[in-house]
Design an enzyme around this catalytic site. Structure first.
Site, PDB file in Angstrom:
ATOM      1  N   GLY A   1     -70.914  17.026   6.241  1.00 30.75           N
ATOM      2  CA  GLY A   1     -72.080  16.209   5.898  1.00 30.75           C
ATOM      3  C   GLY A   1     -71.767  15.479   4.603  1.00 30.75           C
TER       4      GLY A   1
ATOM      5  CG  ASP B   1     -71.092  10.150   7.617  1.00 35.45           C
ATOM      6  OD1 ASP B   1     -70.788  11.266   7.198  1.00 35.45           O
ATOM      7  OD2 ASP B   1     -71.810   9.986   8.620  1.00 35.45           O
TER       8      ASP B   1
ATOM      9  CG  ASN C   1     -74.526   8.610  11.027  1.00 42.66           C
ATOM     10  OD1 ASN C   1     -74.248   9.403  10.125  1.00 42.66           O
ATOM     11  ND2 ASN C   1     -75.391   8.924  11.981  1.00 42.66           N
ATOM     12  CE  LYS C   2     -69.922  13.345  13.154  1.00 46.47           C
ATOM     13  NZ  LYS C   2     -68.486  13.523  12.901  1.00 46.47           N
TER      14      LYS C   2
ATOM     15  NE  ARG D   1     -64.494  15.077   7.873  1.00 42.98           N
ATOM     16  CZ  ARG D   1     -65.645  15.176   8.527  1.00 42.98           C
ATOM     17  NH1 ARG D   1     -66.621  15.928   8.033  1.00 42.98           N
ATOM     18  NH2 ARG D   1     -65.836  14.527   9.654  1.00 42.98           N
TER      19      ARG D   1
END
Ligand code: MRU
Length: 349
Positions: free
Chosen positions: A57, A241, A251-252, A93
């Site tokens: 997250g 993100d 985003n995801k 990441r």
């Protein structure tokens, strides 16, 4: 109190807890089956936990990275060592803006402090400041997000991935706003997309919603567009993100499809997240680096092979939603609505 200092409102161990020397993390890969806390003693351990999504997250990634550097600075308080640790963390990441943002902050604070104990103290103070600011930002996002959703008359919400305390510290970004709305409106209901391949929606968001006592149904990702079209939700509300200066937002993976479905159905699409997830150095979504993850995440579901073992795979972990599809962006500093370079720049000023 900072996000890492308290147990989650949902009654589980805190997603992160800083004891002044070490970081204790709720291992999110074990949820919802086991509430296992792991100890992270240096930056390399934090980077490993980020890579395998034990800690995940965007906002929580930033907080954890800050403490990773603080631990390394305590052990070896030199700029050369800190730069090495920063490089390891930064590469863990690539997509979440908060990672580089937090690393830059801690390295910058340490650089200004010289070397030795003063460097270590500056790194630790900056990490603790990031944590405290993140907690305050989460509370503001929840309040402003609930205000906006109430104003839009939203009760039934579709969400994707996980944006609660597990992803951000208490109370979460999008899920924090949804929880704040649910405290005002008993009728709030959430459709939770399972979020293949790693099932953050199915494993984590349902776990948090259950503990918060918020009504919800889990749906497969492929069901979302049809349900939005059928009028099953009043809004799509998600976290983010990395948002570019023009409002294009990573985003995801799967978020873009939900935004297209929302626009086609005339349903509001809202991002909720901290300004630390906005990257004004990136002009548009085309410039966002999208993390490609291991093929095994796609070939398997719940550890079981669901495709021939050597099937070629694409596994982008994020996608980009163009600003034109976004109704509003809620941050701790206020709401951008409409979403464009001007409204976002005004929020960041
Ligand atoms: O890969 P993850 O689980 O770290 O995914 C990031 C996210 O949590 C989401 O994309 C979320 O929607 C925005 S960050 C709270």
């Amino acid at each position: 109190m900072a996000a890492t200092g308290a147990p989650t409102r949902a009654g589980a161990p805190a997603p992160l807890r800083w004891d002044g020397e070490r970081l204790h993390a709720l291992d999110q890969t074990a949820l919802p089956w086991e509430e296992r806390v792991i100890e992270l003693a240096d930056g390399a351990a934090v980077a490993g936990a980020l890579r395998r999504l034990a800690v995940r997250g965007a906002p929580l990634i930033g907080v954890a990275a800050g403490y990773g550097l603080a631990m390394d600075a305590a052990r070896e308080p030199t700029l050369a060592a800190l730069d090495r640790a920063a490089a390891v963390l930064r590469s863990a990441r690539p997509t979440a803006a908060n990672l580089g943002w937090a690393v830059d902050r801690v390295v910058g604070a340490a650089r200004g402090a010289g070397a030795g104990p003063r460097l270590a103290a500056a790194a630790r103070a900056e990490a603790e400041a990031i944590d405290a600011e993140n907690a305050a930002a989460g509370a503001a996002q929840a309040r402003l997000g609930a205000d906006l959703l109430a104003e839009l008359g939203v009760r039934r919400i579709l969400t994707h991935c996980n944006t609660g305390a597990l992803a951000c510290g208490e109370p979460g970004s999008a899920l924090g706003a949804i929880a704040a709305l649910a405290q005002r409106e008993a009728a709030v209901h959430v459709l939770v997309c399972e979020t293949r391949p790693l099932l953050q929606g199915a494993r984590l968001t349902t776990w948090e919603l259950r503990r918060l006592g918020i009504a919800h149904d889990l749906v497969v990702d492929a069901a979302a567009a049809g349900l939005v079209r059928a009028g099953a939700v009043d809004a799509v509300v998600v976290g983010f993100d990395r948002m570019a200066a023009n409002g294009d937002t990573a985003n995801k993976v799967g978020t873009y499809g939900h935004a297209l479905a929302a626009q086609a159905a005339g349903v509001p699409f809202v991002f909720v997240g901290p300004t630390s997830s906005i990257d004004p150095a990136i002009a548009t979504g085309d410039d966002v680096e999208i993390e490609e993850r291991d093929a095994e995440e796609v070939r398997r579901a719940g550890g079981e092979l669901v495709a021939p073992a050597d099937t070629p795979v694409r596994n982008p972990a994020f996608d980009v939603t163009p600003a034109a599809l976004v109704t509003a962006v809620v941050t701790e500093r206020g709401v951008a609505r409409p979403v464009d370079a001007g409204t976002l720049a005004a929020l960041l000023r």
